[in-house]
Motif scaffolding. Structure first.
Motif, PDB file in Angstrom:
ATOM      1  N   GLY A  11      18.437   3.135   4.402  1.00 24.54           N
ATOM      2  CA  GLY A  11      18.750   3.942   3.363  1.00 24.54           C
ATOM      3  C   GLY A  11      18.399   3.083   1.896  1.00 24.54           C
ATOM      4  O   GLY A  11      17.705   3.674   0.974  1.00 24.54           O
ATOM      5  N   ALA A  12      18.659   1.816   2.057  1.00 26.51           N
ATOM      6  CA  ALA A  12      18.304   0.909   0.830  1.00 26.51           C
ATOM      7  C   ALA A  12      16.821   0.902   0.723  1.00 26.51           C
ATOM      8  O   ALA A  12      16.623   0.716  -0.294  1.00 26.51           O
ATOM      9  CB  ALA A  12      18.798  -0.220   1.017  1.00 26.51           C
ATOM     10  N   ALA A  13      16.180   0.613   1.857  1.00 28.96           N
ATOM     11  CA  ALA A  13      14.759   0.485   1.746  1.00 28.96           C
ATOM     12  C   ALA A  13      14.090   1.767   1.477  1.00 28.96           C
ATOM     13  O   ALA A  13      12.754   1.740   1.086  1.00 28.96           O
ATOM     14  CB  ALA A  13      14.176  -0.052   3.183  1.00 28.96           C
ATOM     15  N   GLY A  14      14.729   2.935   1.589  1.00 28.87           N
ATOM     16  CA  GLY A  14      14.068   4.249   1.358  1.00 28.87           C
ATOM     17  C   GLY A  14      13.434   4.370  -0.268  1.00 28.87           C
ATOM     18  O   GLY A  14      12.414   4.801  -0.307  1.00 28.87           O
ATOM     19  N   PHE A  15      14.307   3.819  -1.148  1.00 32.19           N
ATOM     20  CA  PHE A  15      13.705   4.024  -2.427  1.00 32.19           C
ATOM     21  C   PHE A  15      12.291   2.963  -2.814  1.00 32.19           C
ATOM     22  O   PHE A  15      11.486   3.517  -3.312  1.00 32.19           O
ATOM     23  CB  PHE A  15      14.796   3.234  -3.521  1.00 32.19           C
ATOM     24  CG  PHE A  15      14.839   4.043  -4.954  1.00 32.19           C
ATOM     25  CD1 PHE A  15      15.514   4.665  -5.248  1.00 32.19           C
ATOM     26  CD2 PHE A  15      14.012   3.227  -5.862  1.00 32.19           C
ATOM     27  CE1 PHE A  15      15.613   5.414  -6.298  1.00 32.19           C
ATOM     28  CE2 PHE A  15      13.807   3.924  -7.079  1.00 32.19           C
ATOM     29  CZ  PHE A  15      14.700   4.845  -7.490  1.00 32.19           C
ATOM     30  N   ALA A  61      15.691   6.742  10.328  1.00 40.44           N
ATOM     31  CA  ALA A  61      14.314   7.148   9.935  1.00 40.44           C
ATOM     32  C   ALA A  61      14.702   8.228   8.960  1.00 40.44           C
ATOM     33  O   ALA A  61      14.228   8.506   7.992  1.00 40.44           O
ATOM     34  CB  ALA A  61      13.466   7.430  10.992  1.00 40.44           C
ATOM     35  N   ASN A  62      15.614   9.102   9.106  1.00 42.78           N
ATOM     36  CA  ASN A  62      15.880  10.151   8.588  1.00 42.78           C
ATOM     37  C   ASN A  62      16.460   9.950   6.974  1.00 42.78           C
ATOM     38  O   ASN A  62      16.550  10.407   6.170  1.00 42.78           O
ATOM     39  CB  ASN A  62      16.877  11.348   8.981  1.00 42.78           C
ATOM     40  CG  ASN A  62      17.128  12.492   8.243  1.00 42.78           C
ATOM     41  OD1 ASN A  62      16.321  13.330   8.101  1.00 42.78           O
ATOM     42  ND2 ASN A  62      18.532  12.547   7.717  1.00 42.78           N
ATOM     43  N   MET A  63      17.338   8.818   7.265  1.00 41.70           N
ATOM     44  CA  MET A  63      18.075   8.170   6.148  1.00 41.70           C
ATOM     45  C   MET A  63      17.040   7.817   5.110  1.00 41.70           C
ATOM     46  O   MET A  63      17.019   7.808   3.856  1.00 41.70           O
ATOM     47  CB  MET A  63      19.252   7.165   6.363  1.00 41.70           C
ATOM     48  CG  MET A  63      20.003   6.651   5.294  1.00 41.70           C
ATOM     49  SD  MET A  63      21.153   7.903   4.354  1.00 41.70           S
ATOM     50  CE  MET A  63      21.652   6.928   3.003  1.00 41.70           C
ATOM     51  N   LEU A  64      16.125   7.260   5.734  1.00 45.97           N
ATOM     52  CA  LEU A  64      14.999   6.504   4.657  1.00 45.97           C
ATOM     53  C   LEU A  64      14.100   7.880   3.867  1.00 45.97           C
ATOM     54  O   LEU A  64      13.916   7.510   2.955  1.00 45.97           O
ATOM     55  CB  LEU A  64      14.091   5.821   5.574  1.00 45.97           C
ATOM     56  CG  LEU A  64      12.845   4.983   4.972  1.00 45.97           C
ATOM     57  CD1 LEU A  64      12.514   3.697   5.792  1.00 45.97           C
ATOM     58  CD2 LEU A  64      11.819   5.915   4.960  1.00 45.97           C
ATOM     59  N   VAL A  65      13.901   8.591   4.723  1.00 50.84           N
ATOM     60  CA  VAL A  65      13.345   9.837   4.004  1.00 50.84           C
ATOM     61  C   VAL A  65      14.242  10.492   3.010  1.00 50.84           C
ATOM     62  O   VAL A  65      13.705  10.664   1.982  1.00 50.84           O
ATOM     63  CB  VAL A  65      13.098  10.862   5.075  1.00 50.84           C
ATOM     64  CG1 VAL A  65      12.327  12.276   4.457  1.00 50.84           C
ATOM     65  CG2 VAL A  65      11.808  10.294   6.253  1.00 50.84           C
ATOM     66  N   VAL A  95      19.904  17.495   2.183  1.00 51.12           N
ATOM     67  CA  VAL A  95      20.140  16.067   2.380  1.00 51.12           C
ATOM     68  C   VAL A  95      21.710  15.850   2.288  1.00 51.12           C
ATOM     69  O   VAL A  95      22.261  14.965   2.975  1.00 51.12           O
ATOM     70  CB  VAL A  95      19.569  15.284   1.190  1.00 51.12           C
ATOM     71  CG1 VAL A  95      20.114  13.722   1.164  1.00 51.12           C
ATOM     72  CG2 VAL A  95      18.063  15.172   1.454  1.00 51.12           C
ATOM     73  N   ALA A  96      22.241  16.602   1.606  1.00 49.07           N
ATOM     74  CA  ALA A  96      24.062  16.683   1.410  1.00 49.07           C
ATOM     75  C   ALA A  96      24.519  16.954   2.974  1.00 49.07           C
ATOM     76  O   ALA A  96      25.575  16.512   3.362  1.00 49.07           O
ATOM     77  CB  ALA A  96      24.505  17.698   0.631  1.00 49.07           C
ATOM     78  N   LEU A  97      23.667  17.555   3.922  1.00 51.73           N
ATOM     79  CA  LEU A  97      24.000  17.741   5.177  1.00 51.73           C
ATOM     80  C   LEU A  97      23.624  16.801   6.178  1.00 51.73           C
ATOM     81  O   LEU A  97      24.511  16.265   7.162  1.00 51.73           O
ATOM     82  CB  LEU A  97      23.631  19.118   5.757  1.00 51.73           C
ATOM     83  CG  LEU A  97      23.830  20.250   4.849  1.00 51.73           C
ATOM     84  CD1 LEU A  97      23.312  21.499   5.670  1.00 51.73           C
ATOM     85  CD2 LEU A  97      25.562  20.644   5.361  1.00 51.73           C
ATOM     86  N   THR A  98      22.394  16.202   6.000  1.00 50.58           N
ATOM     87  CA  THR A  98      21.990  15.122   6.877  1.00 50.58           C
ATOM     88  C   THR A  98      22.224  13.863   6.845  1.00 50.58           C
ATOM     89  O   THR A  98      22.725  13.178   7.770  1.00 50.58           O
ATOM     90  CB  THR A  98      20.176  15.093   6.832  1.00 50.58           C
ATOM     91  OG1 THR A  98      19.802  15.008   5.681  1.00 50.58           O
ATOM     92  CG2 THR A  98      19.735  16.521   7.438  1.00 50.58           C
ATOM     93  N   ALA A  99      22.395  13.302   5.355  1.00 46.73           N
ATOM     94  CA  ALA A  99      22.970  11.818   5.012  1.00 46.73           C
ATOM     95  C   ALA A  99      24.303  11.574   5.699  1.00 46.73           C
ATOM     96  O   ALA A  99      24.175  10.486   6.681  1.00 46.73           O
ATOM     97  CB  ALA A  99      22.760  11.441   3.706  1.00 46.73           C
TER      98      ALA A  99
END
Length: 449
Positions: A148-152, A21-25, A116-120
């Motif tokens: 991640g792909a669905a986030g866009f 979920a974080n990756m989606l955000v 995001v450079a830290l969390t992803a």
């Protein structure tokens, strides 16, 4: 850090869900702001070259800090860095939504890019460490990649709806989501032993800070035509190089810079991502000028993003079936063709049906090339070098999304949409050249394998 064998499978998948979920955000940050960008510019009275920082500032913070971020995780631990970055991300989201001028908003976007450079990458590392190797880990990584792909797509639709109510809602909505993920992460993200305590750290901090500063100044130079900013960026670039050479353990292994598949793939990915974001930036401004609403723009952009989300779980098989080099070449050719087919009659005369061929080709480019580029970049390297190569590759991907839109916005403001679209197409063609070069290059293996 591994979850104990007696732990419930449900707890493990709860952890994977939080990280995914974080990756989606993280992934929706660019698409959401692209749709909202014209409304933000109107609301703050900012010019095109100023408001483009909302997109490029995020990418510059992301790309500039990615290499240093990996070192920070080593020093302070995955759990601590991941949770701290979520808190700062939430605070920056709220601060950006409340900003009353472009300057503070741009600053929050750079900070969010750094977070995001830290969390992803850290989220993926936590999954690899916490989920046992085998089918369970493959499923967990697939879910993480799918989100991640669905986030866009999610960002497009969310922004399309929220911007109609007010652009500040688009900037604010990640804040409560990040806080919820932080609360869940406190319970679910496993603790780990402390990292190495000794050793000099200033070289890495100096190199990482200089790189981030150089990227930001270069964006300013490209967007505003400021030679002073370009000169300052060059000075910081030299500082970064000197710090790397003096470091006993540099952020970038120079041997990777001699690995042709990695360099070729990184340049091709930077061109693809940079031209893609620039194309959508021009289209967002153009369609808004033609009377399209934010929701209509979001729907118009869906064909450029939905194909990747729909095929994310099969992207590895697609690349393997075609071969990475052929898949990269196919995607790299589809992108500039899509840019060239964008209707040139002006935003007011564009109908949705006219937009679909262009957007669909751009979406198809990512289906073919997105995963294949990464496989081509790291596939022939020794396993021990692949994490470092992946960080360098992702840095180039984000720098493409920072630098190309900056120059595109300057052309859009001074010479119009036609010149901006020609630049986007030219960058796409450069990426196609890198992709075709992969077909012609002899297969190479890394000597350290």
């Amino acid at each position: 850090m591994s979850i104990s064998s007696g732990a419930r499978v449900g707890a493990r998948w709860a952890l994977v869900s939080v990280l995914a979920a974080n990756m989606l955000v993280d992934a929706l940050e660019v698409s959401a702001t692209l749709v909202a960008l014209p409304a933000v510019g109107s609301g703050l009275g900012a010019s095109v070259t100023r408001v483009q920082w909302i997109v490029t500032g995020f990418a510059a913070g992301f790309g500039g800090a990615l290499l240093l971020g990996g070192r920070l995780v080593e020093w302070f631990g995955r759990r601590r860095v991941f949770l701290a970055a979520l808190l700062v991300f939430a605070a920056a989201s709220l601060a950006g939504a409340l900003a009353d001028s472009a300057g503070p908003l741009i600053a929050t976007r750079v900070v969010k890019g750094f977070c995001v450079a830290l969390t992803a990458p850290t989220g993926l590392a936590i999954i690899v460490s916490a989920v046992p190797e085998g089918d369970a880990r493959r499923r967990a990584v697939s879910v993480y990649s799918l989100f991640g792909a669905a986030g866009f797509c999610t960002g497009l639709l969310t922004s399309g709806l929220l911007t109609e109510a007010g652009w500040r809602w688009t900037l604010a909505f990640p804040a409560p989501v990040a806080l919820l993920l932080f609360a869940a992460g406190l319970r679910l993200v496993p603790r780990e032993p402390a990292g190495p305590g000794g050793g000099p750290r200033w070289h890495a901090v100096a190199a990482g800070g200089a790189l981030t500063g150089a990227v930001l100044l270069l964006v300013q130079a490209l967007a505003g035509g400021q030679w002073g900013a370009a000169a300052a960026a060059a000075v910081l670039g030299l500082v970064c190089v000197r710090a790397e050479r003096a470091s006993p353990r540099p952020l970038v292994d120079t041997a990777l810079l001699r690995h042709a598949p990695l360099v070729r793939s990184a340049l091709g990915a930077a061109a693809l991502n940079g031209s893609y974001v620039s194309f959508l930036l021009v289209a967002a401004l153009d369609l808004r000028r033609g009377g399209w609403t934010s929701w209509e723009t979001a729907l118009g952009f869906l064909p450029a993003s939905a194909p990747l989300a729909l095929t994310a779980l099969h992207s590895g098989r697609i690349a393997a079936r075609l071969g990475p080099a052929r898949a990269v070449a196919a995607g790299a050719l589809a992108a500039p063709l899509g840019y060239a087919l964008y209707p040139r009659s002006g935003g007011g005369g564009v109908r949705y049906a006219e937009l679909v061929p262009s957007m669909s080709l751009v979406g198809l480019a990512f289906v073919f090339a997105f995963t294949a580029l990464h496989l081509q970049a790291t596939g022939s390297l020794a396993p021990a070098l692949q994490p470092a190569a992946g960080g360098l590759y992702q840095t180039c991907v984000q720098l493409g999304a920072a630098l190309t839109p900056a120059l595109t916005s300057a052309l859009y403001a001074t010479a119009g949409r036609g010149a901006a679209l020609w630049l986007v197409t030219a960058v796409g063609l450069a990426g196609a050249g890198a992709g075709l070069a992969g077909l012609l290059a002899p297969r190479s293996t890394d000597p350290s394998r």
